[in-house]
Design an enzyme around this catalytic site. Structure first.
Site, PDB file in Angstrom:
ATOM      1  CG  ASN A  82     -56.810   3.673 121.630  1.00  0.00           C
ATOM      2  OD1 ASN A  82     -57.876   3.969 121.083  1.00  0.00           O
ATOM      3  ND2 ASN A  82     -55.999   4.579 122.155  1.00  0.00           N
ATOM      4  CE  LYS A 116     -53.736   5.748 119.584  1.00  0.00           C
ATOM      5  NZ  LYS A 116     -52.432   6.386 119.627  1.00  0.00           N
ATOM      6  CG  HIS A 131     -55.130   8.054 124.805  1.00  0.00           C
ATOM      7  ND1 HIS A 131     -54.377   8.885 124.012  1.00  0.00           N
ATOM      8  CD2 HIS A 131     -54.662   6.794 124.584  1.00  0.00           C
ATOM      9  CE1 HIS A 131     -53.502   8.149 123.329  1.00  0.00           C
ATOM     10  NE2 HIS A 131     -53.656   6.877 123.661  1.00  0.00           N
ATOM     11  CD  GLU A 161     -53.468   9.715 120.512  1.00  0.00           C
ATOM     12  OE1 GLU A 161     -54.600   9.218 120.370  1.00  0.00           O
ATOM     13  OE2 GLU A 161     -52.428   9.135 120.148  1.00  0.00           O
ATOM     14  CD  GLU A 186     -51.033   4.505 126.164  1.00  0.00           C
ATOM     15  OE1 GLU A 186     -50.971   3.561 125.373  1.00  0.00           O
ATOM     16  OE2 GLU A 186     -51.759   5.499 125.976  1.00  0.00           O
ATOM     17  N   GLY A 230     -47.257   6.175 119.141  1.00  0.00           N
ATOM     18  CA  GLY A 230     -47.364   6.363 117.699  1.00  0.00           C
ATOM     19  C   GLY A 230     -46.069   6.760 117.010  1.00  0.00           C
ATOM     20  CB  SER A 286     -43.992   2.223 119.757  1.00  0.00           C
ATOM     21  OG  SER A 286     -44.206   3.533 119.263  1.00  0.00           O
TER      22      SER A 286
HETATM   23  P1  PGA Z   1     -49.367   3.242 119.644  1.00  0.00           P
HETATM   24  O1  PGA Z   1     -50.513   3.911 120.526  1.00  0.00           O
HETATM   25  O2  PGA Z   1     -49.391   1.754 119.941  1.00  0.00           O
HETATM   26  O3  PGA Z   1     -49.737   3.554 118.233  1.00  0.00           O
HETATM   27  O4  PGA Z   1     -48.084   3.832 120.060  1.00  0.00           O
HETATM   28  C1  PGA Z   1     -50.754   3.492 121.836  1.00  0.00           C
HETATM   29  C2  PGA Z   1     -51.845   4.335 122.446  1.00  0.00           C
HETATM   30  O5  PGA Z   1     -51.914   5.522 122.187  1.00  0.00           O
HETATM   31  O6  PGA Z   1     -52.695   3.827 123.201  1.00  0.00           O
END
Ligand code: PGA
Length: 225
Positions: A8, A10, A93, A95, A149, A155, A182
């Site tokens: 992803n 983003k 997601h 976010e 998640e 992140g 992560s």
């Molecule tokens: P990350 O993000 O690996 O940077 O923690 C995962 C995600 O949001 O899909």
């Protein structure tokens, strides 16, 4: 069934040339992968220019709208994505739920349309209550790939402990569940081998081709599901 490793990206990178470079590096690095299906989800605008058929890589999108077409300014329909060769779509997601106020109702409508068009949804959830609401009225659609998640792990460089993640995995009654938050090349295989997940959703680490290819290779070393 192959393990699924989903990148992803983003809202990255800033230019098409960087996106192409990143994609090519991953494509070349992952060319001999056998046990894992690698999916890259770039921002919408790069999708038409990314030549995924050149490599052993599937194309995904990070979101879509819940209608096929019409007067919905700024939205991208899953039908348009399908026509570009997209196979997977990330839905819900955290976010988007947090910054764009995406609700379970919206997620539910998106899932239904994506499935009806034959695309493969990757539904992101952080708890079982959300999962229940998002799948409402769909029976239990086994075609929905779920990504667990936990928000504290996204992140932050602070991944969810494997024991806790495994507990969550075992309470999700779906054939394919990914772990996300992560993930890196060091911890990737633990979630699959110990946590019993069928794949991974990778954010930050997917923007570094060396790290991401190393991660994919770790997963590929694990014998088939
Ligand atoms: P990350 O993000 O690996 O940077 O923690 C995962 C995600 O949001 O899909």
């Amino acid at each position: 069934m192959k393990y699924l490793v989903v990148a992803n990206w983003k809202c990255n990178p800033a230019t098409l040339s960087e996106a192409k470079k990143l994609f090519d590096s991953v494509g070349k690095g992952a060319k001999n992968i056998k046990n894992a299906e690698v999916v890259i989800c770039p921002p919408f605008v790069y999708l038409p220019d990314i030549r995924h058929t050149k490599y052993n890589i599937r194309l995904g999108a990070q979101d879509c709208f819940w209608e096929e077409k019409g007067a919905f300014t700024g939205e991208i329909s899953p039908k348009m994505l399908k026509n570009l060769g997209v196979e997977y779509v990330i839905i819900g997601h955290s976010e988007r739920r947090r910054y764009l106020n995406e609700t379970d109702k919206m997620v539910n409508k998106k899932l239904k349309l994506v499935l009806s068009l034959g695309l493969k949804p990757i539904l992101c959830i952080e708890n079982l209550n959300q999962l229940k609401k998002d799948l409402k009225g769909m029976g239990i659609s086994k075609k929905v790939i779920v990504a667990y998640e936990p928000v504290f792990a996204i992140g932050t460089g602070k991944p969810c402990g494997v024991v806790m993640a495994k507990k969550m995995r075992s309470s999700i009654n779906q054939p394919r569940v990914l772990y996300g938050g992560s993930v890196n090349s060091q911890n990737a295989k633990d979630y699959i081998k110990k946590g019993k997940f069928q794949g991974l959703l990778v954010g930050g680490a997917s923007l570094n081709p060396t790290e991401f290819v190393a991660l994919v290779k770790e997963v590929d070393l694990i014998s088939k599901i």
